[in-house]
Design an enzyme around this catalytic site. Structure first.
Site, PDB file in Angstrom:
ATOM      1  N   ALA A  63       0.831  -1.146   0.067  1.00  0.00           N
ATOM      2  CA  ALA A  63       0.025  -0.061   0.070  1.00  0.00           C
ATOM      3  C   ALA A  63       1.015   1.245   0.113  1.00  0.00           C
ATOM      4  O   ALA A  63       2.026   1.153   0.290  1.00  0.00           O
ATOM      5  CB  ALA A  63      -1.130   0.077   1.256  1.00  0.00           C
ATOM      6  N   GLY A 102       0.552  -5.131   0.594  1.00  0.00           N
ATOM      7  CA  GLY A 102      -0.543  -5.149  -0.283  1.00  0.00           C
ATOM      8  C   GLY A 102      -0.464  -5.663  -1.643  1.00  0.00           C
ATOM      9  O   GLY A 102      -1.283  -6.509  -2.397  1.00  0.00           O
ATOM     10  N   GLU A 105      -0.666  -9.334  -1.350  1.00  0.00           N
ATOM     11  CA  GLU A 105      -2.158  -9.539  -1.036  1.00  0.00           C
ATOM     12  C   GLU A 105      -2.686  -9.592  -2.417  1.00  0.00           C
ATOM     13  O   GLU A 105      -3.647 -10.418  -2.535  1.00  0.00           O
ATOM     14  CB  GLU A 105      -2.722  -8.651  -0.040  1.00  0.00           C
ATOM     15  CG  GLU A 105      -2.448  -8.846   1.437  1.00  0.00           C
ATOM     16  CD  GLU A 105      -2.696  -7.770   2.240  1.00  0.00           C
ATOM     17  OE1 GLU A 105      -2.418  -6.553   1.972  1.00  0.00           O
ATOM     18  OE2 GLU A 105      -3.582  -8.215   3.259  1.00  0.00           O
ATOM     19  N   GLU A 125       4.271  -5.698   6.811  1.00  0.00           N
ATOM     20  CA  GLU A 125       3.425  -4.716   7.565  1.00  0.00           C
ATOM     21  C   GLU A 125       4.041  -4.707   9.181  1.00  0.00           C
ATOM     22  O   GLU A 125       3.676  -3.598   9.655  1.00  0.00           O
ATOM     23  CB  GLU A 125       1.933  -4.905   7.452  1.00  0.00           C
ATOM     24  CG  GLU A 125       1.209  -4.826   6.002  1.00  0.00           C
ATOM     25  CD  GLU A 125       1.525  -6.124   5.069  1.00  0.00           C
ATOM     26  OE1 GLU A 125       2.502  -6.981   5.413  1.00  0.00           O
ATOM     27  OE2 GLU A 125       0.659  -6.223   4.251  1.00  0.00           O
TER      28      GLU A 125
HETATM   29  N1  T1G Z   1       4.683   3.457   0.050  1.00  0.00           N
HETATM   30  C1  T1G Z   1       5.182   4.461  -0.318  1.00  0.00           C
HETATM   31  N2  T1G Z   1       6.449   4.726  -0.768  1.00  0.00           N
HETATM   32  C2  T1G Z   1       7.378   3.876  -0.653  1.00  0.00           C
HETATM   33  C3  T1G Z   1       6.768   2.458  -0.394  1.00  0.00           C
HETATM   34  C4  T1G Z   1       5.350   2.317  -0.032  1.00  0.00           C
HETATM   35  N3  T1G Z   1       5.034   0.958   0.474  1.00  0.00           N
HETATM   36  N4  T1G Z   1       8.070   1.548  -0.220  1.00  0.00           N
HETATM   37  C5  T1G Z   1       8.834   2.394  -0.580  1.00  0.00           C
HETATM   38  N5  T1G Z   1       8.715   3.611  -0.834  1.00  0.00           N
HETATM   39  C6  T1G Z   1       9.352   4.804  -1.210  1.00  0.00           C
HETATM   40  C7  T1G Z   1      10.432   5.023  -0.101  1.00  0.00           C
HETATM   41  O1  T1G Z   1       9.966   5.877   0.679  1.00  0.00           O
HETATM   42  C8  T1G Z   1      11.788   5.914  -1.274  1.00  0.00           C
HETATM   43  O2  T1G Z   1      11.142   6.989  -1.276  1.00  0.00           O
HETATM   44  C9  T1G Z   1      11.530   5.086  -2.555  1.00  0.00           C
HETATM   45  O3  T1G Z   1      10.019   4.437  -2.494  1.00  0.00           O
HETATM   46  C10 T1G Z   1      12.467   3.893  -2.770  1.00  0.00           C
HETATM   47  O4  T1G Z   1      12.233   3.035  -1.434  1.00  0.00           O
HETATM   48  C11 T1G Z   1      -2.584  -2.983   2.940  1.00  0.00           C
HETATM   49  C12 T1G Z   1      -1.136  -2.052   4.826  1.00  0.00           C
HETATM   50  C13 T1G Z   1      10.159  -1.940  -1.608  1.00  0.00           C
HETATM   51  C14 T1G Z   1      12.201  -3.168  -0.542  1.00  0.00           C
HETATM   52  O5  T1G Z   1       6.303  -2.143   4.072  1.00  0.00           O
HETATM   53  O6  T1G Z   1      10.567  -2.250   1.998  1.00  0.00           O
HETATM   54  O7  T1G Z   1       0.869  -2.851   1.969  1.00  0.00           O
HETATM   55  O8  T1G Z   1      13.149   8.097  -0.363  1.00  0.00           O
HETATM   56  O9  T1G Z   1      14.627   3.642  -0.478  1.00  0.00           O
HETATM   57  O10 T1G Z   1      15.983   0.199  -0.748  1.00  0.00           O
HETATM   58  O11 T1G Z   1      -1.842  -4.949   3.854  1.00  0.00           O
HETATM   59  O12 T1G Z   1      11.051   0.408  -0.280  1.00  0.00           O
HETATM   60  O13 T1G Z   1      13.155   7.833  -2.886  1.00  0.00           O
HETATM   61  O14 T1G Z   1      11.500   9.542  -1.522  1.00  0.00           O
HETATM   62  O15 T1G Z   1      13.402   1.810   0.298  1.00  0.00           O
HETATM   63  O16 T1G Z   1      15.256  -0.453  -3.125  1.00  0.00           O
HETATM   64  C15 T1G Z   1       3.850  -2.758   3.177  1.00  0.00           C
HETATM   65  C16 T1G Z   1       8.263  -0.908   2.163  1.00  0.00           C
HETATM   66  C17 T1G Z   1       3.127  -1.357   3.199  1.00  0.00           C
HETATM   67  C18 T1G Z   1       7.321  -2.143   1.851  1.00  0.00           C
HETATM   68  C19 T1G Z   1      12.527  -1.214  -1.877  1.00  0.00           C
HETATM   69  N6  T1G Z   1       5.182  -2.627   2.315  1.00  0.00           N
HETATM   70  N7  T1G Z   1       9.079  -0.587   1.117  1.00  0.00           N
HETATM   71  O17 T1G Z   1      13.705  -0.859  -0.999  1.00  0.00           O
HETATM   72  O18 T1G Z   1      14.260   1.722  -2.135  1.00  0.00           O
HETATM   73  S1  T1G Z   1       1.777  -1.442   4.192  1.00  0.00           S
HETATM   74  C20 T1G Z   1       6.230  -2.265   2.930  1.00  0.00           C
HETATM   75  C21 T1G Z   1      10.374  -1.176   1.112  1.00  0.00           C
HETATM   76  C22 T1G Z   1       0.738  -2.407   3.414  1.00  0.00           C
HETATM   77  C23 T1G Z   1      -1.424  -3.669   3.152  1.00  0.00           C
HETATM   78  C24 T1G Z   1      -0.459  -2.886   4.051  1.00  0.00           C
HETATM   79  C25 T1G Z   1      11.340  -0.755   0.104  1.00  0.00           C
HETATM   80  C26 T1G Z   1      11.497  -1.940  -1.007  1.00  0.00           C
HETATM   81  P1  T1G Z   1      12.197   8.194  -1.523  1.00  0.00           P
HETATM   82  P2  T1G Z   1      13.549   2.416  -0.744  1.00  0.00           P
HETATM   83  P3  T1G Z   1      14.739   0.241  -1.807  1.00  0.00           P
END
Ligand code: T1G
Length: 671
Positions: A63, A102, A105, A125
């Protein structure tokens, strides 16, 4: 605004493609586009099957975290996932990169899933203080079983495509570079297969033993966190005979409960804080970096050896210099021993150990540093010694070499002034053990060049450190905030508290250890004047008796052979003696007073550091304490915690105990 979602027709297969850089987060526009595309595919009789895939480096990575806390725009992700699953035509997820949260999912709502060999799938999450809120806790157990569902949701680490294939979360692993066409071929192959496999229609077998074992095995890891228990409860619900609808309702209520709590707010704050810390506000992102192909480390002691390992593990050759052969051999031996211990745990292959050791050049010849692109001094914390070394490096090292000091307190400008190239000088403050602790304070001197700073920040990422820029101030960010905490802890000891009472308050707060346990770990004798006849403080008295901490089996605590601490009657005597000698008034000290006098002053110091411009932003201060000292992530760091406590409460607590309150803390303008 064009939708991030587009569709392509390949005969009877429609491909739905997301192009939403950088990680195809499932923001409102993506969800709206997905819903529209599924409807389009269902309404088109020429379409027999659908594929969902993503452009760019990864399948949906979750998400859009930036949307949290704002009014949710329809359709919500659960609705989109349910829509996919309810489709009367097969929908195939084509997974590459990291299908997380997500994103995972969405794949679970699909009837089939194909993945590239390097793809990873996960539900992280819990690391945001949440749980999969779009059916993940209900669908994973139904497809892959309770045990794996617990691992994935409550610990949050992704699994490989192979492991997902074995668990039934992926149906086929396809070509690394042929995902698009292979997914279409797979969809065509399955187009007529019925009934369509729907996770929500499967039954998850209960596994109470797995749940009990998982809870027991992870009790320490989950201490203080709310989200892991909620994830476990949801997975249990999926396998307790409840209907899918009831399970989803339970998951939704737990998700909303966590989302509205402070722990998730803290952990989501840290997610962005860590990434923000990598940005240096006044240095252009396109500044030309200096190539770092060879690193020199001066000193093969605990710090020097640990620092060297960071580069060796990243494949960067290291020349490590010592003054004595015995120290050099010992240092190289410790590096090998550490690697071999890692290999013994299966976290490294023997050939990787040899490769790392093969990239290490131990030498007594200081001149060997001449060819290094970066030299890191990690010797005794003494300014004269450091000045002498940097004076030598100035003439020895090639032009453009970066000269770094691992000093943990001293003035980097003063060190730089010993050279004719202050623009090449920077602080790189690693935290012990340097090959383990993730924090790197990058100390920016008055004259440190922007390209030097940018190079070191980029290098930090390469060696898997979380780097934070600090200004030149005694103790930089972390240790400068540590000082008032340690001073007050000693005062509380003098006024009637015990080491164990003070430490207990900190451990209950969520710290890995309290001030006195930390002193015993680091060494009570650090900074001691070494004169056992000169006893001017409790610490002097302990040090004079060889109570140097864990390393001598006794410090503020007594330790058994397993280094388990017990309160020390001898320390109680020493403390009582000092209280009497100094005539310090005694009083009943509450746990709240300990919080107000040891944690609030840290926040106050953090505010001063920001006011003086020695840290770029409050969230950087949080990152320092999370990654350098183990501040509990579910409290978001000292500055986030103060905000969630309420600045007024912190100010009142500080004033109650006579502290001078930082202006920005008093007027709430910390940022
Ligand atoms: N939402 C918004 N921005 C995100 C994002 C996300 N989920 N994931 C990464 N970014 C942005 C991050 O802030 C950075 O921005 C850029 O992308 C590159 O990220 C309903 C509720 C995918 C392994 O927890 O683990 O889904 O600094 O530097 O090292 O059940 O990003 O460039 O402006 O980390 O190559 C669940 C979170 C969400 C995954 C890539 N998903 N992201 O790593 O790049 S909650 C996560 C990561 C959810 C549902 C629930 C990592 C990555 P900027 P980065 P990276």
């Amino acid at each position: 605004m064009t939708s991030p979602i587009r569709t392509e027709r390949h005969d009877d297969v429609m491909v739905i493609i997301s192009d939403n850089p950088p990680v195809n987060a499932l923001g409102a526009a993506v969800r709206q586009g997905l819903a529209a595309a599924i409807t389009e595919g269902l309404d088109d009789d020429a379409i027999a099957a659908m594929v969902i895939r993503c452009d760019g480096r990864t399948f949906f990575a979750g998400a859009d975290i930036t949307e949290f806390g704002k009014p949710m725009q329809e359709p919500g992700l659960p609705t989109v996932v349910d829509m996919i699953e309810a489709s009367s035509k097969p929908v195939v997820a084509a997974i590459h990169g990291t299908a997380l949260g997500g994103g995972c999912e969405v794949t679970l709502g699909c009837h089939y899933r194909v993945a590239t060999p390097s793809a990873k799938i996960g539900t992280p999450e819990v690391k945001l203080g949440l749980l999969p809120g779009a059916g993940g806790t209900q669908r994973i157990p139904r497809i892959a079983g309770v045990a794996l569902a617990l691992e994935m949701t409550a610990k949050g680490d992704p699994i490989s495509a192979k492991k997902a294939l074995d668990a039934g979360l992926v149906d086929r692993i396809v070509g690394e570079d042929t995902l698009a066409e292979d997914a279409i071929a797979f969809a065509r192959e399955m187009a007529e297969h019925r009934p369509l496999p729907r996770a929500s229609e499967k039954i998850a077998k209960p596994d109470p033993d797995a749940v009990a074992a998982f809870r027991k095995e992870n009790a320490r890891r989950f201490r203080g966190f709310e989200a892991p228990a909620a994830n476990i409860a949801c997975v249990e619900k999926a396998a307790d005979g409840s209907s899918f609808a009831d399970g989803i309702a339970f998951e939704r209520s737990e998700f909303m409960r966590l989302m509205s709590g402070t722990q998730s707010a803290a952990q989501r704050h840290l997610f962005f804080a860590e990434r923000q810390a990598a940005k240096v506000d006044d240095v252009p992102t396109d500044v030309k970096l200096r190539p770092i192909n060879k690193v020199g480390v001066i000193g093969a002691g605990t710090m020097g050896g640990g620092i060297a390992m960071n580069f060796l593990s990243a494949g960067v050759p290291v020349t490590i210099v010592e003054m004595q052969q015995e120290a050099l051999d010992r240092g190289a031996g410790v590096i090998r021993k550490n690697y071999e211990a890692t290999a013994a745990k299966g976290r490294m292959k023997p050939e990787q150990v040899e490769a790392a050791m093969g990239a290490l050049t131990p030498t007594l010849d200081f001149a060997a540093l001449a060819e290094c692109d970066l030299v890191i001094e990690a010797v005794y914390e003494n300014m004269d010694v450091k000045k002498d070394i940097f004076t030598k490096l100035d003439t020895l090292c090639k032009p453009g070499a970066i000269l770094a000091s691992n000093t943990s307190y001293l003035n980097v400008d003063e060190i730089a002034a010993c050279t004719k190239r202050p623009e090449d000088v920077v602080g790189m403050h690693f935290f012990s053990p340097a090959n383990v602790m993730k924090l790197l304070e990058v100390v920016r001197g008055e004259k440190t060049g922007p390209d030097v700073l940018a190079t070191v920040m980029a290098l930090a990422k390469k060696i898997k450190k979380v780097a934070v820029v600090a200004g030149v101030t005694y103790g930089f960010i972390g240790n400068r905030m540590l000082m008032p905490r340690q001073v007050e802890a000693m005062k509380l000891l003098m006024e009637g508290a015990t080491p164990e009472q003070i430490d207990k308050v900190h451990v209950a707060f969520g710290m890995p250890m309290g001030p006195f346990q930390m002193s015993d770990l680091a060494g009570v004798d650090i900074g001691w004047h070494r004169d056992p006849t000169r006893i001017e403080s409790i610490r002097d008295a302990l040090a004079a008796e060889g109570r140097w901490g864990q390393k001598t089996g006794k410090g503020f605590y007594d330790y058994d052979e397993k280094r388990q601490p017990t309160p020390s009657p001898r320390v109680a005597e020493i403390v009582a003696d000092f209280r009497a000698k100094t005539g310090t008034p005694q009083h009943e000290i509450t746990d709240q007073e300990i919080v107000e006098r040891t944690l609030y002053p840290m926040v106050n110091e953090g505010a001063l550091i920001l006011e003086e411009g020695k840290a770029q932003r409050a969230s950087d201060v949080d990152v320092v304490w999370i990654y350098g000292y183990g501040w509990p992530v579910y409290r978001g760091g000292p500055m986030f915690w103060a905000q969630s406590e309420g600045y007024d409460k912190v100010v009142a607590g500080l004033e109650k105990h006579g502290f001078a309150v930082a202006e920005s803390l008093r007027d709430g303008t910390i940022k």
